[in-house]
Design a protein around this motif. Structure first.
Motif, PDB file in Angstrom:
ATOM      1  N   GLY A  76      10.128  26.055  47.037  1.00  0.00           N
ATOM      2  CA  GLY A  76       9.799  25.164  47.933  1.00  0.00           C
ATOM      3  C   GLY A  76      10.257  24.020  48.072  1.00  0.00           C
ATOM      4  O   GLY A  76      11.117  23.535  47.258  1.00  0.00           O
ATOM      5  N   GLU A  77      10.143  22.942  49.341  1.00  0.00           N
ATOM      6  CA  GLU A  77      10.766  21.915  49.498  1.00  0.00           C
ATOM      7  C   GLU A  77       9.790  20.982  49.898  1.00  0.00           C
ATOM      8  O   GLU A  77       8.827  21.057  50.545  1.00  0.00           O
ATOM      9  N   GLY A  78      10.140  19.534  49.553  1.00  0.00           N
ATOM     10  CA  GLY A  78       9.337  18.515  50.009  1.00  0.00           C
ATOM     11  C   GLY A  78       7.959  18.731  49.407  1.00  0.00           C
ATOM     12  O   GLY A  78       7.486  18.999  48.322  1.00  0.00           O
ATOM     13  N   PRO A  79       6.847  18.455  50.112  1.00  0.00           N
ATOM     14  CA  PRO A  79       5.661  18.375  49.822  1.00  0.00           C
ATOM     15  C   PRO A  79       4.991  19.884  49.312  1.00  0.00           C
ATOM     16  O   PRO A  79       4.103  20.129  48.712  1.00  0.00           O
ATOM     17  N   GLU A  80       5.603  20.879  49.896  1.00  0.00           N
ATOM     18  CA  GLU A  80       5.404  22.275  49.622  1.00  0.00           C
ATOM     19  C   GLU A  80       5.958  22.637  48.273  1.00  0.00           C
ATOM     20  O   GLU A  80       5.643  23.797  47.875  1.00  0.00           O
ATOM     21  N   LYS A  81       6.757  21.984  47.639  1.00  0.00           N
ATOM     22  CA  LYS A  81       7.458  22.151  46.424  1.00  0.00           C
ATOM     23  C   LYS A  81       6.513  22.525  45.297  1.00  0.00           C
ATOM     24  O   LYS A  81       5.433  21.617  44.891  1.00  0.00           O
ATOM     25  N   GLY A  82       6.446  23.559  44.773  1.00  0.00           N
ATOM     26  CA  GLY A  82       5.633  23.931  43.757  1.00  0.00           C
ATOM     27  C   GLY A  82       3.905  24.150  44.241  1.00  0.00           C
ATOM     28  O   GLY A  82       3.208  24.347  43.467  1.00  0.00           O
ATOM     29  N   LYS A  83       3.528  23.998  45.423  1.00  0.00           N
ATOM     30  CA  LYS A  83       2.369  24.218  46.018  1.00  0.00           C
ATOM     31  C   LYS A  83       1.968  25.447  46.983  1.00  0.00           C
ATOM     32  O   LYS A  83       3.046  25.806  47.349  1.00  0.00           O
ATOM     33  N   GLY A  84       0.742  25.731  47.152  1.00  0.00           N
ATOM     34  CA  GLY A  84       0.313  26.931  47.947  1.00  0.00           C
ATOM     35  C   GLY A  84       1.206  27.961  47.773  1.00  0.00           C
ATOM     36  O   GLY A  84       1.389  28.256  46.744  1.00  0.00           O
TER      37      GLY A  84
END
Ligand code: HEM
Length: 130
Positions: A76-84
């Motif tokens: 993932g990238e930006g705030p989605e990196k490693g999340k959701g």
């Protein structure tokens, strides 16, 4: 940590259910639970939520390597990196029930309704499927 940790892949990472039984009984027994309380807690807990780990490049640095931001996830990238959908924790992927956002009895129903066999998934971890 060692006193309360149960390896989801089996004792020492070997998927041999008869060896997991005394280990789980001992672990939860140390926390004051009998067999029926242990079963209810594990099955009830896993009625909700899921396991996370489809990110092919893994979890990133461990706590020993980066104590301030361990296992951040590398997809993932930006705030989605490693999340959701990019979350990587156990390295397994999937959920236990068809309604992982809602508590139910389905974990136990599925456990009893199917034959389960262990196999090594594409991420290199032991898991079970029917
Ligand atoms: C034998 C003991 C247990 C084992 C081996 C075990 C194993 C696991 C594993 C491998 C995951 C996936 C973690 C991830 O990939 O993010 C997980 C998630 C979870 N476990 Fe357990 N667990 C145990 C006991 C419990 C208990 C006692 C509860 C609560 C009463 C519980 C509640 C949960 C919940 C809610 C999740 C989902 C978290 C999420 O959706 O991010 N587990 N467990």
């Amino acid at each position: 940590m060692g006193l309360i940790y149960v390896n989801p892949e089996g004792v020492l990472g070997n998927p041999i259910p008869p060896k997991s039984v005394p280990h789980i009984r001992g672990t939860f027994g140390r926390m004051g639970m009998n067999d029926s309380e242990t079963v209810a807690l594990i099955g009830g807990g896993h009625a909700i939520g899921k396991v996370h780990g489809a990110c092919p490049t893994g979890a990133g640095p461990s706590p020993a390597e980066d104590p301030g931001n361990p296992w951040p996830g590398t997809c993932g990238e930006g705030p989605e990196k490693g999340k959701g959908p990019n979350t990587f924790t156990s390295g397994l992927e999937g959920h236990w029930t068809t309604t992982p956002w809602k508590w139910s009895n389905e974990y136990f129903k599925n456990l009893l309704a199917y034959d389960w066999e262990s196999w090594k998934g594409p991420g290199g971890h032991w898991c079970v499927s029917r």
